[in-house]
Design an enzyme around this catalytic site. Structure first.
Site, PDB file in Angstrom:
ATOM      1  N   ASP A  32       0.855  -1.174   0.000  1.00 11.43           N
ATOM      2  CA  ASP A  32       0.000   0.000   0.000  1.00 11.43           C
ATOM      3  C   ASP A  32       0.895   1.229   0.000  1.00 11.43           C
ATOM      4  OD1 ASP A  32      -3.247   0.204   0.683  1.00 11.43           O
ATOM      5  OD2 ASP A  32      -2.131   2.068   0.947  1.00 11.43           O
ATOM      6  N   GLU A 153     -14.240  -9.633  -7.500  1.00  5.43           N
ATOM      7  CA  GLU A 153     -14.541 -10.028  -6.116  1.00  5.43           C
ATOM      8  C   GLU A 153     -16.043  -9.951  -5.885  1.00  5.43           C
ATOM      9  OE1 GLU A 153     -15.728  -7.917  -3.637  1.00  5.43           O
ATOM     10  OE2 GLU A 153     -15.615  -5.976  -4.637  1.00  5.43           O
ATOM     11  N   LEU A 155     -17.313  -9.977  -2.422  1.00  4.36           N
ATOM     12  CA  LEU A 155     -17.332  -9.969  -0.963  1.00  4.36           C
ATOM     13  C   LEU A 155     -18.568  -9.255  -0.418  1.00  4.36           C
ATOM     14  CD1 LEU A 155     -13.637  -9.172  -0.003  1.00  4.36           C
ATOM     15  CD2 LEU A 155     -14.675 -11.329  -0.692  1.00  4.36           C
ATOM     16  N   ARG A 156     -19.122  -9.830   0.635  1.00  2.00           N
ATOM     17  CA  ARG A 156     -20.185  -9.167   1.393  1.00  2.00           C
ATOM     18  C   ARG A 156     -19.565  -8.669   2.690  1.00  2.00           C
ATOM     19  NH1 ARG A 156     -23.892 -14.012   2.509  1.00  2.00           N
ATOM     20  NH2 ARG A 156     -21.828 -14.939   2.709  1.00  2.00           N
ATOM     21  N   ALA A 259     -38.231  -5.132   2.876  1.00  3.16           N
ATOM     22  CA  ALA A 259     -38.430  -3.712   2.576  1.00  3.16           C
ATOM     23  C   ALA A 259     -37.893  -2.844   3.709  1.00  3.16           C
ATOM     24  CB  ALA A 259     -39.917  -3.439   2.362  1.00  3.16           C
ATOM     25  N   CYS A 267     -20.504  -0.173  -2.637  1.00  9.10           N
ATOM     26  CA  CYS A 267     -20.569  -0.996  -3.854  1.00  9.10           C
ATOM     27  C   CYS A 267     -21.837  -0.769  -4.665  1.00  9.10           C
ATOM     28  CB  CYS A 267     -20.425  -2.471  -3.495  1.00  9.10           C
ATOM     29  SG  CYS A 267     -18.759  -2.936  -2.989  1.00  9.10           S
TER      30      CYS A 267
END
Length: 443
Positions: A32, A153, A155-156, A259, A267
């Site tokens: 990074d 990807e 991902l959740r 709902a 995302c």
């Protein structure tokens, strides 16, 4: 010789992917450009809340007592180039300011930096969510002898570790089926494939479209049931019973049919907007015009919750009224407040004169940073104390397990609006609360 893996970008996606690759037995080096992030990860900590991720880091980060030492982090591109056989690019693609299109500057910068150091014979794998057509363009930035694959990807947030180690599908876009790039990724994902995860091989455009198509479908399903909630409000129906009934149809299914105040996060909103923008560039904008209405329904839900709160307070001004908001993150089991419906509703009421107090189990620090003018409480009980109305806007388990009687004793007026249709209405009413939920005017 075992493959060595690098992960470019160590945000939510990258940090999870790096830790998971180490768990699968690979030597991993994460990169990074933010030194503070590298320092944090090197100590086994993460700058976000994700269940199980810090435990996985502690298991593998070099220098931590008892770890395998298979995972290290760096800021050096030269070190990454010399180390890696497979380079996963996991940098962010946010929405451009003032536009629907996504910002590709981070991806472009990562590819340019990697191209300068990558070894011949290495494989570069894109995981970032990008507009269709990007992979073909980015392949041209890489030196001859370096392959590119696209591996979106899925991902959740709250389930990212599980989704990486035991994915429900692995999609790889390659320039040539059966060639080196596919074989390498089959080696990388041998464990989850051996455990039953489907391995889907496609061309570049299809792999790029899979993620945005999946997110667009999920957004459509959420906004569909929220549109039905609007109709139920007008007709006196019950959207929860409606969802239950249609969910029994195997062609529809029950998931994503709750709902409420709608979706948010980093995302779904930006992905469907970027998809619309890219369709326009390709000359097929009419194919995705329905997504504009999906987005509109979703945003409208927030204003409808504000109006519901105004209605239960007598239909007049929020000025001087105390409003408790349970939830700040866009979903439970996360500290992510990006495009959070809960904070958006809280902010709207605050701007209209309401005295808003927010409580969230994990998102308080991020919420304070984004909305510093809101009030914050250390517990749900403190948030509700003296409130004229309580809004339940993020479906944390902690909120479902609250004692309604205890909260009723401290509220100025025991009125709760369930913006997620997740609370037990009978339990709350038995404790003296006036309970109201979206899409259920008679429930």
């Amino acid at each position: 010789m075992a493959l060595k893996i690098t992960v470019i970008g160590t945000g939510y996606l990258g940090a999870t992917h790096a830790a998971a690759m180490a768990e699968l037995g690979f030597e991993v080096l994460g990169l990074d450009v933010v030194p503070e992030k590298i320092e944090l990860l090197s100590s086994g900590r993460v700058p976000m809340y994700e269940p199980g991720l810090e435990d996985l880091l502690a298991k593998h980060v070099a220098g931590i007592e008892g770890s395998t030492g298979r995972l290290r982090f760096t800021t050096s591109w030269e070190e990454v180039g010399a180390f890696g056989d497979v380079h996963f690019v996991c940098v962010n693609t946010p929405q451009k300011h003032g536009e629907y299109a996504c910002d590709m500057s981070y991806v472009d910068a990562a590819f340019a930096s990697l191209a300068a150091v990558v070894r011949e014979g290495a494989l570069v794998v894109g995981k970032s969510t990008v507009p269709v057509g990007s992979a073909e363009r980015l392949a041209g930035l890489l030196p001859e002898g370096v392959d590119l694959a696209w591996n979106p990807e899925f991902l959740r947030e709250g389930f990212a570790v599980q989704d990486t180690l035991r994915p429900d599908r692995i999609v790889v876009g390659v320039p040539e089926i059966g060639a080196r790039a596919e074989k390498t990724l089959r080696e990388v994902y041998a464990v989850p494939v051996g455990q039953g995860s489907p391995f889907v091989v496609t061309d570049f455009p299809t792999a790029e479209l899979v993620k945005t198509a999946a997110n667009s479908f999920l957004a459509t399903k959420i906004s569909f049931i929220n549109a039905m909630a609007e109709v139920c409000e007008a007709a006196g129906g019950d959207v929860v019973k409606l969802a239950e009934a249609i969910g029994h149809d195997d062609r529809i299914g029950a998931k994503f049919l709750r709902a409420g105040v709608g979706f948010g996060g980093g995302c779904l909103p930006k992905d469907i907007r970027a998809f619309m923008a890219r369709a326009g560039e390709l000359g097929v904008d009419q194919a995705l015009t329905f997504l504009r209405e999906i987005d509109s329904i979703n945003m409208r839900r927030r204003g409808q919750m504000v109006e519901m709160a105004r209605e239960v307070l007598g239909g007049n001004s929020f000025l001087g009224r105390r409003v408790a908001v349970l939830g700040a993150t866009f979903k439970p089991d996360s500290d992510d407040v990006r495009d959070s419906p809960a904070l958006n509703v809280a902010g709207q009421i605050h701007l209209q004169g309401g005295q808003v107090t927010v409580y969230d189990p994990k998102g308080m620090e991020n919420a304070r940073r984004l909305f510093p003018t809101l009030g914050y409480a250390d517990t749900a009980l403190d948030a509700v104390r003296g409130a004229d109305v309580v809004l339940h806007l993020t479906e944390w388990r902690e909120f479902r397990e609250l004692d309604p009687a205890e909260l009723a004793a401290v509220a100025s007026s025991p009125v709760i609006l369930d913006g997620r249709n997740a609370l037990d209405s009978e339990l709350w009413r038995a404790a003296g609360w006036t309970y109201r939920a979206m899409g259920r005017p008679r429930a």
